[in-house]
Design a protein around this motif. Sequence first.
Motif, short mmCIF file in Angstrom:
data_model
loop_
_atom_site.label_atom_id
_atom_site.label_comp_id
_atom_site.label_asym_id
_atom_site.label_seq_id
_atom_site.Cartn_x
_atom_site.Cartn_y
_atom_site.Cartn_z
N PHE A 143 -10.87 29.09 28.10
CA PHE A 143 -11.42 30.17 28.92
C PHE A 143 -11.20 29.96 30.41
N VAL A 144 -10.66 28.83 30.81
CA VAL A 144 -10.34 28.59 32.21
C VAL A 144 -8.98 29.22 32.48
N SER A 145 -8.94 30.16 33.42
CA SER A 145 -7.67 30.82 33.72
C SER A 145 -6.73 29.83 34.40
N ASP A 146 -5.51 29.80 33.95
CA ASP A 146 -4.46 28.92 34.49
C ASP A 146 -4.83 27.44 34.45
N PHE A 147 -5.44 27.00 33.35
CA PHE A 147 -5.78 25.58 33.25
C PHE A 147 -4.52 24.73 33.15
N THR A 148 -3.39 25.35 32.77
CA THR A 148 -2.14 24.59 32.66
C THR A 148 -1.57 24.23 34.03
N GLN A 149 -2.08 24.85 35.09
CA GLN A 149 -1.58 24.54 36.43
C GLN A 149 -2.04 23.15 36.89
N ALA A 150 -3.17 22.70 36.40
CA ALA A 150 -3.67 21.38 36.76
C ALA A 150 -3.34 20.41 35.61
N GLY A 154 -4.45 17.48 34.97
CA GLY A 154 -5.64 16.85 34.40
C GLY A 154 -6.28 17.72 33.34
N PHE A 155 -6.33 19.02 33.58
CA PHE A 155 -6.92 19.93 32.60
C PHE A 155 -6.03 20.08 31.38
N SER A 156 -4.71 20.04 31.57
CA SER A 156 -3.79 20.12 30.43
C SER A 156 -3.93 18.89 29.54
N TYR A 157 -4.05 17.75 30.18
CA TYR A 157 -4.24 16.50 29.43
C TYR A 157 -5.57 16.52 28.67
N LEU A 158 -6.62 16.98 29.33
CA LEU A 158 -7.93 17.10 28.68
C LEU A 158 -7.85 18.04 27.48
N SER A 162 -8.76 11.08 29.19
CA SER A 162 -8.58 12.50 29.54
C SER A 162 -9.82 13.08 30.20
N ALA A 163 -11.00 12.67 29.75
CA ALA A 163 -12.23 13.16 30.39
C ALA A 163 -12.34 12.63 31.82
N SER A 164 -11.89 11.40 32.04
CA SER A 164 -11.91 10.85 33.40
C SER A 164 -10.95 11.59 34.31
N VAL A 165 -9.78 11.90 33.79
CA VAL A 165 -8.80 12.67 34.59
C VAL A 165 -9.33 14.07 34.84
N GLY A 166 -9.96 14.68 33.85
CA GLY A 166 -10.55 16.01 34.04
C GLY A 166 -11.66 16.00 35.08
N ALA A 167 -12.49 14.95 35.06
CA ALA A 167 -13.56 14.84 36.06
C ALA A 167 -12.97 14.65 37.46
#
Length: 187
Positions: free
Chosen positions: A66-73, A75-79, A131-136
């Motif tokens: 539900f996060v728009s353009d999460f693939t741009q970051a 960290g979010f892609s890895y998460l 992945s959670a650490s990178v997302g944080a």
Amino acid sequence: MQQVEEQANIPRPPGRDVEGGGAGAMTPEGKERKVAAPGDSMKKWVFICRSCALVAAFLSFILMVFVSDFTQAEGFSYLFSMAVLTTVYMAVQVGFKGHELRTKKDVISPKVSVWIDYSGDQFLAYMLFSSASVGATTCNFIRSAGLEGPGFGVAAASVSMSFFAFFCLAFTSIFSAYRLFTVLSNS
């Protein structure tokens, strides 16, 4: 004092050489009660931890969608990818372990299952924590840069669910390590 001595002299019923009964002990009503095997409670706790990890990982990747353009970051892609991988692994594990608890029959040989559980739990616990650490860190960078958008709260919730899935998986990996080393020491 006299009552204690009288109780100590009461003979035990024949065939019961363990105090408290043992497997198949008789109750005062004459009915036989079932005593759970020593590993059954541990299997139930592992099943509960795996189920919680499955739900948390599933929520993590659904929230990230539900996060728009999460693939741009990155960290979010890895998460997202680790949440999907954990969800698939946990779904298979919960299915197998639930079937084993229900039918009391192993789906996979116990010697192979122990190694799969141990290596899969250890690997995914590490990857999920990573992945959670990178997302944080990505959330912290976005917040400090002032780039917060409407989906930022959802991304932070996804990171939180990944951390919760990690903690559930960490408990599961402790149990699987105990089970593996118990099997190895008995061999």
